[in-house]
Design a protein around this motif. Structure first.
Motif, PDB file in Angstrom:
ATOM      1  N   HIS A   1       5.802   3.335  -2.761  1.00  0.00           N
ATOM      2  CA  HIS A   1       4.918   2.447  -2.931  1.00  0.00           C
ATOM      3  C   HIS A   1       4.784   2.173  -4.598  1.00  0.00           C
ATOM      4  O   HIS A   1       3.556   2.336  -5.118  1.00  0.00           O
ATOM      5  CB  HIS A   1       3.912   2.165  -2.110  1.00  0.00           C
ATOM      6  CG  HIS A   1       4.101   1.780  -0.943  1.00  0.00           C
ATOM      7  ND1 HIS A   1       3.113   1.843   0.188  1.00  0.00           N
ATOM      8  CD2 HIS A   1       5.237   1.187  -0.160  1.00  0.00           C
ATOM      9  CE1 HIS A   1       3.544   1.442   1.326  1.00  0.00           C
ATOM     10  NE2 HIS A   1       4.548   0.710   1.084  1.00  0.00           N
TER      11      HIS A   1
ATOM     12  N   HIS B   1       0.988  -0.609   8.211  1.00  0.00           N
ATOM     13  CA  HIS B   1       1.607   0.159   7.375  1.00  0.00           C
ATOM     14  C   HIS B   1       2.727   0.818   7.862  1.00  0.00           C
ATOM     15  O   HIS B   1       3.060   1.190   9.006  1.00  0.00           O
ATOM     16  CB  HIS B   1       0.720   1.311   7.024  1.00  0.00           C
ATOM     17  CG  HIS B   1       0.886   2.273   5.804  1.00  0.00           C
ATOM     18  ND1 HIS B   1       2.247   3.085   5.665  1.00  0.00           N
ATOM     19  CD2 HIS B   1       0.613   2.170   4.389  1.00  0.00           C
ATOM     20  CE1 HIS B   1       2.057   3.520   4.456  1.00  0.00           C
ATOM     21  NE2 HIS B   1       1.543   3.180   3.628  1.00  0.00           N
TER      22      HIS B   1
ATOM     23  N   LYS C   1      -0.377  -1.540  -6.081  1.00  0.00           N
ATOM     24  CA  LYS C   1      -1.645  -2.038  -5.598  1.00  0.00           C
ATOM     25  C   LYS C   1      -1.302  -2.251  -4.150  1.00  0.00           C
ATOM     26  O   LYS C   1      -2.274  -2.764  -3.384  1.00  0.00           O
ATOM     27  CB  LYS C   1      -1.888  -3.471  -6.274  1.00  0.00           C
ATOM     28  CG  LYS C   1      -2.339  -3.222  -7.596  1.00  0.00           C
ATOM     29  CD  LYS C   1      -2.484  -4.629  -8.390  1.00  0.00           C
ATOM     30  CE  LYS C   1      -3.278  -4.355  -9.610  1.00  0.00           C
ATOM     31  NZ  LYS C   1      -3.228  -5.610 -10.434  1.00  0.00           N
ATOM     32  N   ASN C   2       0.099  -2.007  -3.505  1.00  0.00           N
ATOM     33  CA  ASN C   2       0.218  -1.963  -2.060  1.00  0.00           C
ATOM     34  C   ASN C   2       0.365  -0.439  -1.544  1.00  0.00           C
ATOM     35  O   ASN C   2       0.839  -0.267  -0.610  1.00  0.00           O
ATOM     36  CB  ASN C   2       1.599  -2.737  -1.747  1.00  0.00           C
ATOM     37  CG  ASN C   2       2.799  -1.902  -2.466  1.00  0.00           C
ATOM     38  OD1 ASN C   2       2.447  -1.111  -3.326  1.00  0.00           O
ATOM     39  ND2 ASN C   2       4.028  -1.965  -1.951  1.00  0.00           N
ATOM     40  N   SER C   3      -0.343   0.326  -2.265  1.00  0.00           N
ATOM     41  CA  SER C   3      -0.187   1.938  -1.907  1.00  0.00           C
ATOM     42  C   SER C   3      -1.395   2.195  -1.222  1.00  0.00           C
ATOM     43  O   SER C   3      -2.441   2.005  -1.811  1.00  0.00           O
ATOM     44  CB  SER C   3       0.203   2.803  -3.107  1.00  0.00           C
ATOM     45  OG  SER C   3      -0.320   4.003  -2.868  1.00  0.00           O
ATOM     46  N   SER C   4      -1.338   2.723  -0.106  1.00  0.00           N
ATOM     47  CA  SER C   4      -2.556   3.072   0.756  1.00  0.00           C
ATOM     48  C   SER C   4      -3.348   4.280   0.037  1.00  0.00           C
ATOM     49  O   SER C   4      -4.761   4.168  -0.028  1.00  0.00           O
ATOM     50  CB  SER C   4      -2.107   3.529   2.147  1.00  0.00           C
ATOM     51  OG  SER C   4      -3.460   4.008   2.986  1.00  0.00           O
TER      52      SER C   4
ATOM     53  N   LYS D   1      -5.079   2.758  -2.948  1.00  0.00           N
ATOM     54  CA  LYS D   1      -6.394   2.039  -2.823  1.00  0.00           C
ATOM     55  C   LYS D   1      -7.494   2.995  -2.445  1.00  0.00           C
ATOM     56  O   LYS D   1      -8.643   2.668  -2.598  1.00  0.00           O
ATOM     57  CB  LYS D   1      -5.704   0.961  -1.680  1.00  0.00           C
ATOM     58  CG  LYS D   1      -5.052   0.043  -2.142  1.00  0.00           C
ATOM     59  CD  LYS D   1      -4.738  -1.211  -1.381  1.00  0.00           C
ATOM     60  CE  LYS D   1      -3.916  -0.764  -0.306  1.00  0.00           C
ATOM     61  NZ  LYS D   1      -3.523  -2.090   0.618  1.00  0.00           N
TER      62      LYS D   1
END
Length: 273
Positions: free
Chosen positions: A36, A120, A211-214, A217
């Protein structure tokens, strides 16, 4: 501007492994984003001709397919095998582990509870290995469920250990048998502990990552608890100099999919402020 790094940050074992695999398998495609981080994916395509297939149909048009670090569903993997496509598995071993647990415990008749984000890709892949599977985002979602006598609990690799512990305690008090498997990645725990520690002593926190990485975040969420001036950026171009007015010490951490070359550019720009 002075800069201080978290004690643990950046590429984890699984991501380093996946990048090496992709660099060795040029002119291939990855089934879904390898990691990601869009900037690193762009580098792999430019330097190694490793392109991105966003779905099964696209991936099936290639002779060589790299399975992303987050894994894919059991059905999609079987579909690739049936077409005799050369599969290079870059699934992180820490993701393969819950896949195997879910498959085994499901065959033993356990209801599977997965603590994670149902949208996810890692969680979708893990869930595909079980029959009776429920994905929960938090402990409140458990309160509306009825349970079998036998339940097995696993977690998305990037979730917070404290919340996982609360969910485990809730289940053990309500079912006859609860098998708990701590599938949270150790690197995730170390990075989260490090940002928790650093965010208590700095004036501003910069979290670098997709910014789409769990996991990125999660780092951002933890930093905000103790440092209200915390910002999540993907690269140095998103830095706003006004963030640093009146600040003396800047803390930096990075998600598990963030390459060193991006982190170095962020550091250099902040130090010039």
């Amino acid at each position: 501007m002075k800069v201080k790094f978290a004690k643990k940050y950046g590429f984890c074992f699984g991501v380093k492994r996946a990048i090496r695999i992709a660099e060795r398998n040029q002119h291939a495609t990855t089934f879904g984003p390898l990691i990601h981080n869009s900037r690193e994916i762009e580098r792999l395509q430019k330097d190694f001709d490793v392109c991105l297939s966003s779905n099964l149909e696209e991936a099936q048009s290639f002779k060589n397919v790299i399975v992303r670090t987050h894994g894919i569903t059991k059905d999609d993997l079987q579909a690739l095998k049936e077409q005799h496509i050369h599969i290079v598995d870059a699934t992180c071993p820490f993701v393969t582990k819950p896949q195997q647990i879910v498959e085994h415990m499901s065959k033993e008749g356990y209801r599977i509870i997965i603590f994670g984000d149902k949208n996810h890709p890692e969680v979708k892949g893990v869930a595909s290995y079980g029959d009776d599977v429920t994905v929960i985002a938090n402990i409140d979602e458990l309160k509306h469920l009825t349970f079998k006598k036998k339940v097995a609990l696993v977690s998305q690799t990037t979730k917070q250990p404290e919340e996982f512990g609360k969910i485990a305690a809730f289940l053990t008090a309500r079912v006859d048998e609860c098998r708990i498997f701590n599938t949270i990645c150790s690197a995730t725990f170390e990075n989260q502990f490090a940002v928790d520690e650093l965010s208590r002593e700095v004036d501003i926190m910069i979290i670098v990552g997709g910014k789409n990485s769990s996991n990125t975040k999660q780092l951002f969420k933890i930093a905000q608890k103790y440092c209200t001036d915390s910002y999540l950026i993907e690269d140095e171009n998103e830095i706003d100099n006004t963030w640093f007015i009146g600040k003396k010490l800047c803390g930096i951490t990075a998600g598990a999919s963030t390459p060193d070359w991006i982190i170095s550019r962020v550091q250099a720009k902040i130090e010039q402020i």
